[in-house]
Design an enzyme around this catalytic site. Structure first.
Site, PDB file in Angstrom:
ATOM      1  N   LYS A  88      39.161  41.722  36.632  1.00  0.00           N
ATOM      2  CA  LYS A  88      38.718  42.224  37.998  1.00  0.00           C
ATOM      3  C   LYS A  88      38.860  43.272  38.611  1.00  0.00           C
ATOM      4  O   LYS A  88      38.856  44.847  38.189  1.00  0.00           O
ATOM      5  CB  LYS A  88      39.938  41.882  38.963  1.00  0.00           C
ATOM      6  CG  LYS A  88      39.834  40.670  40.809  1.00  0.00           C
ATOM      7  CD  LYS A  88      40.068  39.724  40.442  1.00  0.00           C
ATOM      8  CE  LYS A  88      38.997  39.116  41.181  1.00  0.00           C
ATOM      9  NZ  LYS A  88      39.594  37.601  41.339  1.00  0.00           N
ATOM     10  N   ASP A  97      33.909  37.145  44.051  1.00  0.00           N
ATOM     11  CA  ASP A  97      35.507  37.220  45.091  1.00  0.00           C
ATOM     12  C   ASP A  97      34.795  37.057  46.133  1.00  0.00           C
ATOM     13  O   ASP A  97      33.790  37.022  46.446  1.00  0.00           O
ATOM     14  CB  ASP A  97      36.183  37.726  43.898  1.00  0.00           C
ATOM     15  CG  ASP A  97      37.654  37.538  44.477  1.00  0.00           C
ATOM     16  OD1 ASP A  97      38.016  36.354  43.519  1.00  0.00           O
ATOM     17  OD2 ASP A  97      38.404  37.625  45.781  1.00  0.00           O
TER      18      ASP A  97
END
Ligand code: GLU
Length: 449
Positions: A129, A169
């Protein structure tokens, strides 16, 4: 006290000591750890090899400076990150988040969750991430472009189609992925598979935009089916108004349910007639406006400024939190239980606090954790990687059918794994154990690396 319990607790204690203050990360760890104790009791070989102790250490954390120029000519700076958490089952895979709240703790929690989520998809992707504390709100298109270019100038050194494949995201959609890819291509070469969530005009996958929301609803559909039920006639609360929320609403409506809420960071909409999806899409996707515009244009809708959607005191069957982490605490969970909620399925990552999850468990509400229920987005990202490697584009129907099958498999593995521990309704236990089992097995097989 069993050996496995002591082992797990000692890892937890060490993390609390070493990563003191990383609240979101420690919350994700504390939610995960107790659920794998019984599994480790059955598999002492993973304790002997200290697989869990090794897994909780990210393989690599990259932090960098992102300097950029605003439209007034001022020199600005933000922090950029990429957490390359675990590459046992494939290249690191996970989104980029651009939001002012972003810090190491939030990205570590997201990357940690991503390891198990990606494992549950059954596809060959590891966990990662990244992102930045850059706030896209109120920025011009040129500012967004310059920021993305500067971000990629550094990130490009660390990613690649077989190394690490970022995606979107919160705050990163097709527009940002386009600017990021343009810069990557200029620096390296035309490796389309280095990013997913690309536009359909250049190597993107059909259904990727819809995938997280659709996948979430498919997961719940499979749960309802096993309980001999359907979405037909159900009242559904959704939070958020980004692409997860929008496409969850679309699919619920298609399956005969009625979504009566959505929200953004300034308040929420309650529309007892059911959310008008065309209007919502127009406001959010085309005009990029606030939700107040929705209420202005629709007489049946009420706008509640500055309030959480989860304070709404109306009857609800299914809740789909699709906004952000920790949006439902124990008192908001109590409110949902009081108003009849039977299923809570997480479209966002960790939207329920640990206390909220206990409220649902005690009230025998089906709780579907994000790492299982929202895995559809990253699953279709993996399908985008496959299409890119083949240099082909699959039809919507093919991608959508595969997405539904993947969500059915994830649901089934969660429930069957939970059942094998005598706790069939505990989908959190099922998701954590099934996600961990595969990663642990592969880590042991690959040796001490
Ligand atoms: N950010 C999404 C998630 O939380 C998608 C990641 C991806 O497609 O790589 O799973």
């Amino acid at each position: 006290m069993s050996n496995a319990r002591e082992y797990v607790q000692s890892i937890q204690e060490q993390l609390h000591r070493k990563d003191e203050g990383q609240t979101e990360f420690l919350q994700a760890v504390d939610e995960f750890m107790p659920t794998v104790i019984q599994f480790l009791e059955k598999h002492p070989e993973y304790i002997e090899k200290n697989i869990l102790g090794i897994l909780v250490e990210p393989e690599r954390i990259i932090q960098f400076r992102v300097p950029w120029q605003d439209d007034q000519g001022n020199w600005q700076v933000n922090r950029g990150y990429r957490i390359q958490y675990n590459s046992a089952i494939g290249p690191y895979k996970g989104g980029l988040r651009f939001h002012p709240s972003v810090n190491l703790s939030i990205l570590k929690f997201l990357a940690f969750e991503q390891i198990f989520k990606n494992s549950l998809t059954g596809l060959p992707i590891g966990g990662g991430k990244g992102g930045s504390d850059f706030d896209p709100k109120g920025k011009s298109d040129n500012e967004i472009m310059r920021f993305c270019q500067s971000f990629m100038l550094e990130l490009a050194k660390h990613i690649g189609p077989s190394v690490d494949v970022p995606a979107g995201d919160i705050g990163v959609g097709a527009r940002e992925i386009g600017y990021l890819f343009g810069e990557y291509k200029r620096l390296k070469q035309y490796d389309a598979g280095v990013l997913t969530g690309k536009s359909l005009d250049f190597w993107g996958s059909k259904i990727r935009t819809e995938a997280t929301g659709y996948g979430l609803v498919y997961y719940v559909k499979h749960l309802l089916k096993e309980e001999q039920d359907t979405f037909e006639g159900k009242t559904v609360f959704v939070s958020g108004s980004g692409n997860v929320a929008i496409y969850a609403i679309e699919k619920v409506h298609e399956l005969g349910g009625k979504v009566v809420t959505c929200s953004d960071s300034s308040g929420y909409i309650y529309d007892p007639e059911g959310i008008d999806l065309e209007l919502l899409k127009e406001i959010k996707e085309v005009k990029r406006q606030r939700l107040t515009e929705y209420a202005n244009k629709r007489s049946s809708a009420e706008y509640h400024a500055g309030e959480s959607v989860w304070t709404l005191k109306e009857t609800v069957d299914i809740a789909l939190p699709c906004a952000t982490q920790n949006e439902i605490d124990d008192s908001l969970a109590d409110n949902l239980v009081k108003h009849g909620v039977k299923i809570v399925a997480e479209g966002a990552n960790m939207p329920c606090t640990l206390d909220a999850v206990s409220v649902f468990e005690k009230a025998a509400v089906w709780y579907c954790p994000g790492k299982a229920a929202n895995a559809g987005g990253v699953a279709v990202s993996a399908l985008e990687m496959s299409q890119n490697a083949q240099r082909l584009v699959w039809e919507s129907e093919q991608v959508d059918t595969q997405l539904d099958e993947i969500m059915a498999n994830i649901y089934t593995i969660c429930r069957r794994t939970a059942a094998s521990f005598g706790d069939e309704k505990n989908l959190l236990l099922g998701a954590n154990v099934a996600g961990f089992e595969k990663v642990a097995k592969v880590m042991a097989a690959q040796g001490l690396v």
